[in-house]
Every structure is written in C-alpha cells, then in structure tokens.
Design a protein around this motif. Structure first.
Motif, PDB file in Angstrom:
ATOM      1  N   PRO A  11       1.200  -0.906   0.047  1.00  0.00           N
ATOM      2  CA  PRO A  11      -0.058   0.044   0.378  1.00  0.00           C
ATOM      3  C   PRO A  11       1.037   0.897  -0.150  1.00  0.00           C
ATOM      4  N   ALA A  12       2.102   0.986   0.500  1.00  0.00           N
ATOM      5  CA  ALA A  12       2.790   2.526   0.327  1.00  0.00           C
ATOM      6  C   ALA A  12       3.569   2.915  -0.870  1.00  0.00           C
ATOM      7  N   GLY A  13       3.996   1.493  -1.276  1.00  0.00           N
ATOM      8  CA  GLY A  13       4.510   1.925  -2.090  1.00  0.00           C
ATOM      9  C   GLY A  13       3.990   2.284  -3.574  1.00  0.00           C
ATOM     10  N   LEU A  30       8.827  -1.737  -8.521  1.00  0.00           N
ATOM     11  CA  LEU A  30       9.972  -2.743  -8.565  1.00  0.00           C
ATOM     12  C   LEU A  30       9.380  -3.575  -7.308  1.00  0.00           C
ATOM     13  N   ASP A  31       9.037  -4.750  -7.443  1.00  0.00           N
ATOM     14  CA  ASP A  31       8.009  -5.133  -6.300  1.00  0.00           C
ATOM     15  C   ASP A  31       8.325  -7.096  -6.615  1.00  0.00           C
ATOM     16  N   SER A  32       9.172  -7.787  -5.443  1.00  0.00           N
ATOM     17  CA  SER A  32       9.504  -9.565  -5.828  1.00  0.00           C
ATOM     18  C   SER A  32       8.155 -10.393  -5.543  1.00  0.00           C
ATOM     19  N   GLY A  38       1.247  -6.834  -1.207  1.00  0.00           N
ATOM     20  CA  GLY A  38       1.845  -6.757   0.097  1.00  0.00           C
ATOM     21  C   GLY A  38       1.399  -7.361   1.353  1.00  0.00           C
ATOM     22  N   GLN A  39       1.661  -6.977   2.476  1.00  0.00           N
ATOM     23  CA  GLN A  39       0.663  -7.725   3.496  1.00  0.00           C
ATOM     24  C   GLN A  39      -0.992  -8.078   3.027  1.00  0.00           C
ATOM     25  N   LEU A  40      -1.322  -6.549   2.174  1.00  0.00           N
ATOM     26  CA  LEU A  40      -2.712  -6.815   2.138  1.00  0.00           C
ATOM     27  C   LEU A  40      -2.961  -8.547   1.794  1.00  0.00           C
ATOM     28  N   PRO A  48     -10.377  -3.291   9.281  1.00  0.00           N
ATOM     29  CA  PRO A  48     -11.817  -2.419  10.092  1.00  0.00           C
ATOM     30  C   PRO A  48     -11.443  -1.021  10.305  1.00  0.00           C
ATOM     31  N   ASP A  49     -10.251  -0.201  10.001  1.00  0.00           N
ATOM     32  CA  ASP A  49      -9.706   0.607  10.366  1.00  0.00           C
ATOM     33  C   ASP A  49      -9.560   1.622   8.984  1.00  0.00           C
ATOM     34  N   PHE A  50     -10.124   1.051   7.340  1.00  0.00           N
ATOM     35  CA  PHE A  50      -9.454   1.727   6.459  1.00  0.00           C
ATOM     36  C   PHE A  50     -10.397   2.398   6.191  1.00  0.00           C
ATOM     37  N   VAL A  81      12.868  -9.041  -7.775  1.00  0.00           N
ATOM     38  CA  VAL A  81      13.954  -8.866  -5.980  1.00  0.00           C
ATOM     39  C   VAL A  81      15.012  -7.846  -6.409  1.00  0.00           C
ATOM     40  N   VAL A  82      15.447  -6.442  -5.377  1.00  0.00           N
ATOM     41  CA  VAL A  82      15.643  -5.891  -5.557  1.00  0.00           C
ATOM     42  C   VAL A  82      16.807  -6.794  -4.593  1.00  0.00           C
ATOM     43  N   GLU A  83      18.286  -6.503  -5.114  1.00  0.00           N
ATOM     44  CA  GLU A  83      19.424  -7.264  -4.419  1.00  0.00           C
ATOM     45  C   GLU A  83      20.208  -6.089  -3.957  1.00  0.00           C
ATOM     46  N   GLY A 270       6.462   3.435   5.311  1.00  0.00           N
ATOM     47  CA  GLY A 270       5.468   2.512   5.400  1.00  0.00           C
ATOM     48  C   GLY A 270       5.997   1.340   6.241  1.00  0.00           C
ATOM     49  N   ASP A 271       5.924   0.183   6.494  1.00  0.00           N
ATOM     50  CA  ASP A 271       6.085  -0.427   7.592  1.00  0.00           C
ATOM     51  C   ASP A 271       7.842  -0.907   7.665  1.00  0.00           C
ATOM     52  N   VAL A 272       8.355  -0.460   6.768  1.00  0.00           N
ATOM     53  CA  VAL A 272      10.386  -0.814   6.720  1.00  0.00           C
ATOM     54  C   VAL A 272      10.974   0.946   6.808  1.00  0.00           C
ATOM     55  N   SER A 280       0.862   0.790   9.665  1.00  0.00           N
ATOM     56  CA  SER A 280      -0.346   0.523   9.820  1.00  0.00           C
ATOM     57  C   SER A 280      -0.579   0.932   7.818  1.00  0.00           C
ATOM     58  N   ILE A 281      -1.664   0.686   7.405  1.00  0.00           N
ATOM     59  CA  ILE A 281      -2.226   1.074   6.150  1.00  0.00           C
ATOM     60  C   ILE A 281      -1.935   2.145   5.795  1.00  0.00           C
ATOM     61  N   SER A 282      -2.868   2.731   6.838  1.00  0.00           N
ATOM     62  CA  SER A 282      -2.677   4.269   6.734  1.00  0.00           C
ATOM     63  C   SER A 282      -1.434   5.484   6.338  1.00  0.00           C
TER      64      SER A 282
END
Ligand SMILES: Cc1cc2nc3c(=O)[nH]c(=O)nc-3n(C[C@H](O)[C@H](O)[C@H](O)COP(=O)(O)OP(=O)(O)OC[C@H]3O[C@@H](n4cnc5c(N)ncnc54)[C@H](O)[C@@H]3O)c2cc1C
Length: 296
Positions: A11-13, A30-32, A38-40, A48-50, A81-83, A270-272, A280-282
């Motif tokens: 969601p962040a990217g 780019l996504d692996s 992602g986690q979605l 419940p909270d978007f 995959v980004v290496e 985002g999470d990283v 969180s997504i938001s």
C-alpha cells in the motif's frame, strides 16, 4: 525526465506511485511478489480501520490500489527482487538487471521474525505458515503452539482458542508485553496454556510439524502439536542494504521527519521505516503523499 524507482508494491509503494502520477511524474514500481499488494494479500479478516471503505478484504484493497495506479499509467513490475543499491551511481541492482534512478523510494515493508531453530526453515519451506484469522478453523480440537509474548502472539492465541484449538503459548520471559485487555481475556480462556519462561529448541516432524521440543527450567520435553506459529515480532525488509548505519537495531530504516534516509535522493516509507507500534496501511499511505510532494 527524472527516473523514479519505488521498491515495493504494498500500500505504501502503490500510494506513492499514485501521488507521483498526480504530479505528472513517471515512477516504476519493482516488487518481488507475483502480485501487487504486499501484506494486504495475507490479511484474512476484513480490515476494519481503512478510512472510507469499512470492512474491506485485504486482497480487494490490494486490487483496488493496483488498479488505481495502473489506470494512471504506473508501471508495476512483479517478480523482481531488489538485491542492492549503489547510491554513488544511482543504480538499483535486481534479479532482472540494473535500474538507474534519480530519486528512490524504498517501501519494502516488513516481515515476521523467525526463531532460527532447527526444523523452522523446513516448516516454512513446506508452506506450514498459518494465519490465526484465516486458518483457525482447521485447528479445532488440535494443539497449536504459539511462540511470543507481545500483542500479536496473545491475539493469535485468543483467535485460535475461540476456534476451539488447544493453544500452548511459549514465551521466553515471564513478563508478557501484550495489552492488558488481551492478557485479561487470555487469563480467562481455559484452552490457552502458558509456558513461561520457556524456550522452543526445535520443531519436530519430517513431512509435517509433529511437535516442538520445549525447555522449561531444567526440563526438556517434546510437546506434540499440529502447528507452530512464531509471533516474536517483525523486522524491516532491508537485506538489500549493506550499509548498517542506515538501519536501526531492530532492522528498520532510519528516516527523518520527511522520510528521508541518510542517502541522497533516497526516501523510505511504510512498515520498513515505521516503529511497529505505528505500522498500518494508513500510516504508510500518509507517508507516501508526504514523500511524493517532495519530489515535485
Ligand atoms: C495479518 C495482518 C493483518 C493486518 N491488519 C491490518 C489492519 O487491519 N489495518 C492496518 O492498517 N494494517 C494491518 N496490517 C498491517 C498492514 O498490512 C501493513 O502495515 C502494510 O501492508 C504495510 O505496507 P507497506 O507498503 O509498507 O509494506 P508491505 O505491505 O509489506 O509491502 C512491501 C512490498 O515490498 C516487496 N519487497 C520486499 N522486499 C523486496 C525486495 N528486496 N525487492 C522487491 N520487492 C520487495 C514485498 O514483496 C511487498 O510486496 C496487517 C498485517 C497483517 C500481516
């Protein structure tokens, strides 16, 4: 035209890419994984909270975000995959070749930490990785071991116990870090048994999980079980970064209040780049908007 690369189609990217298109910039994401989201993609319950979309399924929200980005002309490239990153030359090294960048947004998310004990990699390799919300019913009447002592571990124990599994919660410390409301519920739940302080030494079973070896005090015993859920916290997906000064002691990217990393022209969102308490997504989506505006 400036080259903008976004690492991660969570969601962040995806949100960063949507915002960048609003400013007529042309990001490549780019996504692996083989699908964006992602986690979605692994959220089994309704979110419940978007804000604005009550009770949306994770994969549905992923599809909506990806469709929105694609409709605006964003290039989302899966299975890449980004290496590594070469900040001096402005190059992202990937499994399918190099991508030059003028600006880079890292949105590679986070993952569950592992125990690093014998039998764990084999278990994951066999696909015995479960979600308490999605898979609870399959463990009714069976024993499940959960490892950890924070909110995720206790919440997962409650979900499985509700679905009539016998849950054994193993925690290395006698002190649980979970919220009081979860701990109170756990104390009242008859089918959750707590082993603490105790350690899981190995996961047993050749073709599937059959049990765990637990050390508690001076005793080491095999406890038969149908599954093991490791919930000992999360860490950032940062293995493609060599420079350890960019990463904090828990594995998350260090950023300032504008989400700038210590590398020139490299942001992280985002999470990283978030304390797991705020992940969180938001939060990731909000950071995406903040960063996109800095690239205009
Ligand atoms: C079971 C579950 C339930 C949740 N419930 C909620 C909820 O109800 N509400 C809420 O707000 N949040 C919830 N979350 C958290 C939420 O999903 C995350 O905060 C959010 O997905 C983080 O988004 P992100 O874009 O930062 O990272 P991610 O979603 O982790 O996406 C990162 C992407 O980067 C890719 N990537 C990683 N490394 C590389 C690499 N080297 N090269 C290329 N690509 C890479 C990954 O494949 C992934 O697609 C939940 C999470 C889980 C697991």
């Amino acid at each position: 035209m400036q080259k903008i690369i976004v690492i991660g189609a969570g969601p962040a990217g995806l949100s960063a890419a949507i915002w960048l298109r609003r400013f007529d910039l042309h990001p490549i994401v780019l996504d692996s994984h083989d699908r964006p989201g992602g986690q979605l993609l692994s959220i089994g319950n309704l979110i419940p909270d978007f804000p604005g979309i009550p009770e949306v399924a994770g994969p549905d929200l992923a599809a909506r975000l990806a469709a929105h980005a694609s409709a605006l002309g964003v290039q989302i490239r899966q299975n890449i995959v980004v290496e590594g990153i070469d900040p001096e030359s402005g190059v992202v090294r990937t499994t399918t070749g190099p991508y030059g960048y003028d600006r880079l947004i890292i949105a590679s998310g986070s993952r569950q930490k592992t125990l690093g004990i014998p039998g764990e990699a084999e278990m994951i390799g066999r696909g015995e990785v479960y979600s308490a919300s999605q898979d609870a019913q399959r463990f009714a009447g069976r024993t499940v071991v959960i490892v950890g002592g924070g909110d995720r571990a206790v919440e997962n124990a409650l979900l499985l116990a509700e679905a009539a599994a016998r849950v054994v919660l193993v925690h290395r410390s006698p002190v649980f870090r979970g919220q009081d409301r979860f701990l109170d519920r756990m104390a009242k739940t008859a089918n959750i048994e707590v082993r603490a302080p105790a350690r899981v030494l190995r996961i047993v079973g050749r073709d599937r999980v059959e049990g765990v070896e637990i050390e508690q005090g001076s005793e080491i015993r095999i406890l038969p079980c149908a599954a093991v859920l490791v919930r000992i916290g999360v860490t950032g997906n940062t293995s493609f970064l060599n420079d350890t000064s960019l990463i904090d002691e828990r594995g998350f990217l260090r950023v300032d209040e504008r989400c700038r990393t210590r590398l020139p022209n490299v942001w992280a969102i985002g999470d990283v780049a978030l304390d797991p308490f705020f992940a969180s997504i938001s939060a990731g989506i909000g950071q995406a908007a903040m960063v996109a505006k800095q690239l205009v």
